[in-house]
Design a protein around this motif. Structure first.
Motif, PDB file in Angstrom:
ATOM      1  N   ASP A 150      17.581 -13.722  24.469  1.00  0.00           N
ATOM      2  CA  ASP A 150      18.453 -14.699  23.811  1.00  0.00           C
ATOM      3  C   ASP A 150      19.708 -14.067  23.235  1.00  0.00           C
ATOM      4  N   CYS A 151      19.659 -12.774  22.959  1.00  0.00           N
ATOM      5  CA  CYS A 151      20.836 -12.064  22.442  1.00  0.00           C
ATOM      6  C   CYS A 151      21.775 -11.628  23.575  1.00  0.00           C
ATOM      7  N   SER A 162      11.753 -12.295  24.617  1.00  0.00           N
ATOM      8  CA  SER A 162      12.536 -13.534  24.556  1.00  0.00           C
ATOM      9  C   SER A 162      13.688 -13.408  23.568  1.00  0.00           C
TER      10      SER A 162
END
Length: 317
Positions: free
Chosen positions: A217-218, A213
């Motif tokens: 998200d990056c 996750s």
């Protein structure tokens, strides 16, 4: 309802597993007409159909599966109660605890020490496994409690009413083994961290979900680790020996045995771990042994990981 006995729930359990009234009769050592009588008793008591008779065999209805989920817990509880009643003469009792490998290594020694000091005759059965499997065993009555980073959705979606109590939360961090290029670096870029090489938990684990996750998200592509392994200790040992990156709770890497072998690095990749919780079945009346275990687990967690969050955070179903 007053006519129901354990035999009725044993029949439902066997029928769910075997799918044949003839096989159920053989397993329970009764005649086949007696199985039909037991089914009729159950359907009369509950007021809805519980079995479907088809050419391929006899199966349970959705209503029967809901009844069976609780019936299996009842069978387990009665069997355990019988065992505990027999052992009381020796000052015993028994607690069956499931926990993640990390908490068995970090939290369980403190918990067991305190528990046994106040109740020296108690028997403690600790089982390790994936958290999904442990929660499933808790639902079936095979465990009294589960300690770990259990997802709240798993608690809320259970067929059996469960309750989760907050124990502790601690930050997760990226860790570099001694021979990794980032071991001696104060800071690093996202690209340097993503480059690895990585030792990661298996895809099915909660820790891997946390890591994946964070990478998502990056805006980065999923990481293909050089090595996959189960258990925080194993990951840290392998990262230390092979110069890999991995992830671990901050409290673990501050232990003396990891000094000079691994180090937490300041990374743009932020890991947000779920809290550690105590999960038990919800009873109409609290079970003293389980409530004691809950209190001692919370106390041990505060000692190891710091103060718990407010009591209002406790979630129930």
């Amino acid at each position: 309802m007053s006519r129901l006995r354990m035999r009725h729930f044993q029949l439902l359990d066997a029928l769910d597993r075997l799918g044949s009234l003839r096989q159920v009769a053989l397993e329970l050592d009764i005649k086949q007409p007696a199985t039909l009588a037991l089914i009729n008793d159950l359907e009369f008591a509950v007021g809805v159909p519980l079995v479907k008779r088809e050419r391929s065999g006899t199966t349970l209805t959705s209503a029967a599966r809901l009844l069976l989920a609780r019936g299996r817990v009842a069978l387990q509880e009665v069997a355990l109660g019988r065992e505990m009643a027999r052992s009381r003469g020796a000052g015993g009792g028994r607690l069956r605890i499931g926990a993640s490998p990390y908490l068995i290594n970090s939290l369980m020694p403190e918990l067991v020490t305190v528990l046994r000091s106040g109740h020296p005759g108690i028997q403690i059965d600790i089982q390790e496994g994936t958290l999904d499997a442990l929660v499933a065993d808790l639902e079936k009555g095979k465990l009294d409690a589960v300690l770990g980073s259990v997802d709240r959705a798993a608690v809320l979606s259970s067929e059996v009413s469960l309750e989760a109590s907050f124990l502790a939360a601690e930050p997760m961090c990226i860790v570099a083994g001694r021979d990794h290029a980032l071991f001696a670096r104060a800071k690093c870029s996202l690209a340097e961290v993503l480059a690895g090489p990585w030792a990661l938990p298996h895809v099915s684990s909660h820790l891997r979900a946390i890591f994946d996750s964070a990478v998502f998200d990056c805006g980065a592509q999923p990481i293909a680790p050089d090595l996959e392994c189960r258990g925080i200790d194993n990951l840290l040992a392998l990262a230390a020996a092979a110069g890999l990156l991995t992830l671990a709770p901050r409290s673990e890497i501050t232990r003396r045995r990891w000094k000079g072998r691994v180090v937490a690095i300041d990374s743009p990749l932020r890991l947000i771990g779920p809290p550690y919780v105590f999960v038990g079945r919800r009873y109409a009346q609290p079970v003293p042994e389980v409530e004691l275990l809950r209190e001692l687990a919370a106390s041990a967690a505060r000692k190891l990981f710091g103060p718990a969050e407010p009591a209002a955070s406790r979630r129930r179903r």
